[in-house]
Design an enzyme around this catalytic site. Structure first.
Site, mmCIF file in Angstrom:
data_model
loop_
_atom_site.group_PDB
_atom_site.id
_atom_site.type_symbol
_atom_site.label_atom_id
_atom_site.label_comp_id
_atom_site.label_asym_id
_atom_site.label_seq_id
_atom_site.Cartn_x
_atom_site.Cartn_y
_atom_site.Cartn_z
ATOM 1 N N LYS A 30 -2.996 -11.601 0.772
ATOM 2 C CA LYS A 30 -1.874 -12.003 1.622
ATOM 3 C C LYS A 30 -2.301 -12.334 3.051
ATOM 4 O O LYS A 30 -1.657 -13.132 3.722
ATOM 5 C CB LYS A 30 -0.796 -10.917 1.624
ATOM 6 C CG LYS A 30 -0.102 -10.775 0.278
ATOM 7 C CD LYS A 30 1.058 -9.799 0.325
ATOM 8 C CE LYS A 30 1.739 -9.723 -1.040
ATOM 9 N NZ LYS A 30 2.970 -8.912 -0.998
ATOM 10 N N ASN B 40 2.973 -14.561 1.232
ATOM 11 C CA ASN B 40 3.078 -14.241 -0.195
ATOM 12 C C ASN B 40 3.572 -15.437 -1.020
ATOM 13 O O ASN B 40 3.709 -15.328 -2.232
ATOM 14 C CB ASN B 40 3.990 -13.033 -0.429
ATOM 15 C CG ASN B 40 5.459 -13.354 -0.233
ATOM 16 O OD1 ASN B 40 5.848 -13.900 0.802
ATOM 17 N ND2 ASN B 40 6.288 -13.020 -1.197
ATOM 18 N N GLY C 236 0.660 2.846 4.369
ATOM 19 C CA GLY C 236 -0.159 1.698 4.000
ATOM 20 C C GLY C 236 -0.190 0.659 5.107
ATOM 21 O O GLY C 236 0.768 0.516 5.873
ATOM 22 N N GLY D 202 -1.673 -2.693 4.462
ATOM 23 C CA GLY D 202 -2.063 -3.978 3.880
ATOM 24 C C GLY D 202 -1.075 -5.087 4.199
ATOM 25 O O GLY D 202 -0.176 -4.926 5.029
ATOM 26 N N GLY D 203 -1.259 -6.234 3.510
ATOM 27 C CA GLY D 203 -0.448 -7.413 3.788
ATOM 28 C C GLY D 203 1.043 -7.197 3.610
ATOM 29 O O GLY D 203 1.850 -7.656 4.419
ATOM 30 N N ALA D 204 1.437 -6.488 2.562
ATOM 31 C CA ALA D 204 2.859 -6.251 2.322
ATOM 32 C C ALA D 204 3.466 -5.409 3.438
ATOM 33 O O ALA D 204 4.633 -5.599 3.812
ATOM 34 C CB ALA D 204 3.067 -5.572 0.978
ATOM 35 N N TYR E 267 7.016 -1.095 -8.428
ATOM 36 C CA TYR E 267 8.126 -1.236 -9.372
ATOM 37 C C TYR E 267 7.732 -0.849 -10.792
ATOM 38 O O TYR E 267 8.591 -0.775 -11.681
ATOM 39 C CB TYR E 267 8.643 -2.678 -9.367
ATOM 40 C CG TYR E 267 7.624 -3.681 -9.855
ATOM 41 C CD1 TYR E 267 7.571 -4.065 -11.189
ATOM 42 C CD2 TYR E 267 6.684 -4.220 -8.979
ATOM 43 C CE1 TYR E 267 6.611 -4.961 -11.641
ATOM 44 C CE2 TYR E 267 5.727 -5.126 -9.421
ATOM 45 C CZ TYR E 267 5.705 -5.488 -10.749
ATOM 46 O OH TYR E 267 4.750 -6.371 -11.197
ATOM 47 N N GLY F 256 10.826 -1.080 -5.823
ATOM 48 C CA GLY F 256 10.693 -2.432 -5.295
ATOM 49 C C GLY F 256 11.201 -3.545 -6.185
ATOM 50 O O GLY F 256 10.984 -4.723 -5.880
#
Length: 253
Positions: free
Chosen positions: A66, A87, A134, A136-138, A215, A236
């Protein structure tokens, strides 16, 4: 005439929500298109994916690309520029003297997917601060969405860093202050279903709200431990569905 292709890039791609979601959408709505998983070990392989699939119109981007994909794009939407992660990629092609050229534009629909799915659960008098697990990209999209919803955001990482808490910093006082906890890490994803973020679950209360971007499984150990303490919990799945619908709008605009 070749059917339109859409797809997902990432590594690894063991379980893809997007592939199932779009396959079902195409069949249900009689759309003559297909969705493919492109498992690439290096982001530079994106060029091969684009060039070898001439009917490719759009891509979803997942872990770990991402952020790494940004230098390969020709443009960014305002949201992606602000967030610093992508994304969704829109692929636009042009032919000149028999030669193919393409333009790649990056978007971030994680932001709107998360924001829309979380907002109905928030109680403004209680949910004023959020721990974001976290980095990261998300997590970048989630951080912007939380801030835009009026919450103060504190990121948590396994390693120490500027403006970061580590998991060992989390205690009863921190959880008393931060009533929203979002897991934006992959911890707890199938098949590692017996893993969960290392937070003091015993300090959770019915005033807490736990949101897991994972999810699969539908109820992670993180969410189960929260529910056992009376917290409101959500996975999610809705976020993913909302971001996928936004991606489709971008690809077909």
């Amino acid at each position: 005439m070749a059917k339109d292709i859409y797809g997902l890039i990432g590594f690894p791609l063991k379980h893809s929500f997007s592939a199932r979601f779009f396959a079902e959408k195409f069949e249900r709505e009689n759309i003559d298109a297909e969705y493919r998983n492109f498992e690439i070990e290096d982001i530079l392989q994106l060029r091969e994916v684009i060039e070898q699939n001439r009917s490719l119109k759009g891509l979803n981007v997942t872990i770990p690309y991402k952020e790494r994909v940004l230098p390969l794009l020709d443009g960014l939407s305002p949201e992606a520029q602000r967030i610093g992660a992508v994304n969704v990629i829109r692929v636009e092609r042009a032919s000149s003297s028999g030669a193919q050229s393409y333009r790649l534009t990056g978007y971030n629909t994680d932001y709107v997917g998360f924001k829309q799915s979380l907002e109905p659960l928030l109680e403004k008098s209680v949910h004023r601060k959020a721990l974001l697990l976290g980095t990261g990209g998300a997590s970048k999209a989630v951080a912007h969405a939380l801030a835009d919803l009026g919450l103060k955001v504190q990121s948590v990482s396994r390693t120490a860093g500027k403006d970061l808490l580590t998991y060992s910093d989390l205690n009863d006082r921190v959880l008393e202050e931060y009533k929203v906890i979002v897991n934006a890490s992959p911890v707890g994803t199938f098949p590692q279903v017996n893993n969960c973020p290392d937070i003091p679950y015993q300090n959770l209360t019915p005033h807490h709200l736990l949101y897991d971007l994972v999810y699969n499984p539908a109820e992670t150990l993180f969410l189960k431990k929260g529910k056992d303490r009376g917290a409101t919990v959500k996975n999610g799945a809705e976020m993913l569905e909302r971001q996928a619908l936004e991606a489709w709008k971008i690809w077909t605009a």
